[in-house]
Enzyme design. Structure first.
Site, PDB file in Angstrom:
ATOM      1  N   ASP A  73       0.859  -1.181   0.108  1.00 46.01           N
ATOM      2  CA  ASP A  73       0.071  -0.094   0.017  1.00 46.01           C
ATOM      3  C   ASP A  73       0.764   1.292  -0.197  1.00 46.01           C
ATOM      4  OD1 ASP A  73      -1.818  -2.163   0.622  1.00 46.01           O
ATOM      5  OD2 ASP A  73      -2.371  -1.273   2.632  1.00 46.01           O
ATOM      6  N   GLU A  99     -10.765  -1.555   3.285  1.00 41.37           N
ATOM      7  CA  GLU A  99      -9.313  -1.008   4.006  1.00 41.37           C
ATOM      8  C   GLU A  99      -8.968   0.387   3.096  1.00 41.37           C
ATOM      9  OE1 GLU A  99      -6.507  -4.553   4.952  1.00 41.37           O
ATOM     10  OE2 GLU A  99      -6.513  -4.502   2.822  1.00 41.37           O
TER      11      GLU A  99
END
Length: 525
Positions: A35, A217
């Site tokens: 990420d 998320e």
């Protein structure tokens, strides 16, 4: 404490690495990344922090890696910014420039950069088994970081409370900090406010809604003017999901609505399944609802997209992780594994009365290097009837940019075959079917697909012609294809791992005649 795990790592020339190493997409030199975190612009530099394993090229030992760029295309890797330790792994989060020195970490004249990240606590910690939000700060423009001694600053005693995105909100009652985070397994976005980045008060939550079959998320929330009209402001809430995305595995969805400083209220037009797709009992209806959700990307490999804080000229620029959790740890690259998408500027436009995101890749800018782009083809309008045209081959060491505007006419199908073999049996195919109005990116014959059973795939998205014309911007790097359709209203991103020597590119029309209004090919490195 201040972390300096290794020496600064200048970007490596693609020719000196694996042939899959991208030319214009960021990768860590020899480690794992996932990420994007803490995207922030400060003092002339774009800072890309990211989930990183400093000790290997598979997921683990989560820390914040760090890279900087002046043009969002060419990156320099720096020492690990915020390192895991014996008590915590350092999960995703965001960075803000504390201009008002609300935290007290800097000064009014020299504001600190403040990272708000998720502490995933391990056994030695009293918080073991929970995820909570913590702070780190930098007083040297983001190059070194110190963890706040009073961490964590916000906990829900939850095992899945993570991924805080923090921004400055200006409302009728004044300014405050707003945090957008998730309770991942409850499919909820949770909102908090603070005056000093240290003490936080709960505001509200949102969800489940739309795609909700997996964990939520990496949320983001930001305002945009619809078609540039400052009197028509909408708020965009990005929510990434894993698994359960439209192309399978992980992906990013978004909602359009209103935020009043405390609560996000989605527009009815952005709710394909107000109670969540998983609440729909009929499988066919659920599948249809999933395709009616609003997707950042219809491909397999764009996840955890979040936007830069403090970007110049109030631009909204996002970057995603170009991978999918279905097979992420097994990509056939070494010593590095995983890359980022191109930076994309996002805007809102009205489509049939509803606001929708459009995305455009940032391929040049004020800080871009001179002499790194070259036009290799620019054709005048021509007709293609049941035939194929060979385009310039892929060029090692460079990415290829293909721009096309096509009037399909009587053609039943239009194909771009990328990274093709000389005998025509292999390649990645981008096809537009005129009868179904579907654009499909098929990598099932793209090269090495055998490293994981879920990699070979074909992704499709609905695409309406504009005045009868199909407009494509295709960015082909050494191991990826990013497609921006109709000015960025639809985007598809897929990884590909072509066989050595497969560099041929072709355009063909089948079942009739198509008019190629524009066809330009250039390289970028």
């Amino acid at each position: 404490m201040t972390s300096r795990l290794d020496a600064a790592r200048p970007e490596t020339t693609p020719a000196g690495t694996s042939r899959f190493r991208p030319a214009i997409h960021f990768t860590a030199r020899d480690t794992w990344l996932n990420d994007p975190n803490g995207l922030v612009f400060y003092d002339g530099l774009y800072h890309l922090f990211y989930q990183n394993n400093p000790y290997g090229n598979v997921w683990g030992n989560m820390s914040w890696g760090h890279a900087t760029s002046r043009d969002l295309l060419h990156w320099t890797e720096h020492p690990v910014a915020i390192a895991c330790d014996e008590t915590e792994d350092v999960f995703s989060g965001s960075v803000v420039v504390d201009h008002g020195n609300t935290s007290g970490f800097g000064t009014a004249g020299a504001p600190a950069l403040v990272a708000i990240y998720t502490s995933s606590f391990k056994a030695p910690s009293e918080h073991s088994g929970t995820q909570a939000q913590s702070l780190a700060y930098s007083t040297d423009a983001g190059m070194t970081w110190r963890k706040y001694e009073a961490n964590p600053i916000l906990t829900r005693n939850s095992a899945n409370f993570r991924d805080p995105k923090v921004f400055r909100y200006q409302g009728e009652q004044g300014a405050c900090w707003v945090m957008v985070a998730v309770e991942a397994q409850q499919q909820k976005v949770v909102f908090y406010r603070s005056d000093d980045l240290k003490s936080w008060d709960f505001l509200s939550d949102f969800g489940p809604a739309n795609a909700d079959a997996g964990e939520w998320e990496c949320p983001d929330l930001f305002p945009l003017a619809v078609d540039g009209d400052p009197d028509t402001i909408k708020w965009v809430l990005i929510v990434n999901i894993n698994p359960g995305a439209v192309a399978g595995g992980s992906g990013g969805q978004y909602f359009i609505g209103h935020f009043d400083g405390a609560r996000f209220l989605p527009d009815a037009g952005s709710l394909a399944a107000p109670g969540g797709v998983s609440a729909i009992a009929d499988p066919e209806a659920a599948a249809a609802a999933l395709r009616h959700c609003l997707w950042l990307d219809w491909g397999r490999d764009c996840y955890a997209s979040v936007s830069f804080s403090n970007a110049p000229d109030d631009r909204r620029i996002i970057i995603g992780w170009m991978n999918n959790w279905d097979y992420a740890n097994e990509l056939p690259t070494d010593p590095w594994r995983s890359s980022m998408t191109l930076a994309r500027e996002v805007r809102l436009t009205a489509v049939n009365g509803s606001a929708r995101l459009i995305q455009q890749p940032i391929l040049a800018g004020p800080g871009a290097r001179a002499g790194q782009s070259a036009e290799v083809m620019n054709a005048d309008a021509f007709e293609l009837r049941n035939s194929a045209l060979r385009l310039p081959d892929a060029v090692p060491g460079s990415a290829q940019i293909i721009e096309a505007e096509i009037l399909p006419g009587s053609a039943e199908r239009l194909d771009f075959r990328l990274f093709g073999s000389s005998e025509g049996s292999m390649g990645t195919t981008l096809s537009y079917d005129t009868s179904s109005a579907q654009l499909t990116l098929d990598r099932s014959q793209s090269g090495n697909t055998s490293f994981h059973g879920k990699f070979a795939s074909a992704e499709s998205a609905p695409v309406d012609l504009e005045n009868g014309v199909l407009k494509l911007l295709i960015v082909v790097d050494h191991c990826s294809v990013e497609v921006f359709v109709q000015g960025g209203r639809v985007v598809l991103t897929d990884l590909v791992f072509p066989d050595a020597g497969n560099q041929e590119n072709w355009l063909s029309a089948e079942g009739g005649s198509a008019t190629i209004l524009k066809l330009a090919v250039s390289t970028l490195s």
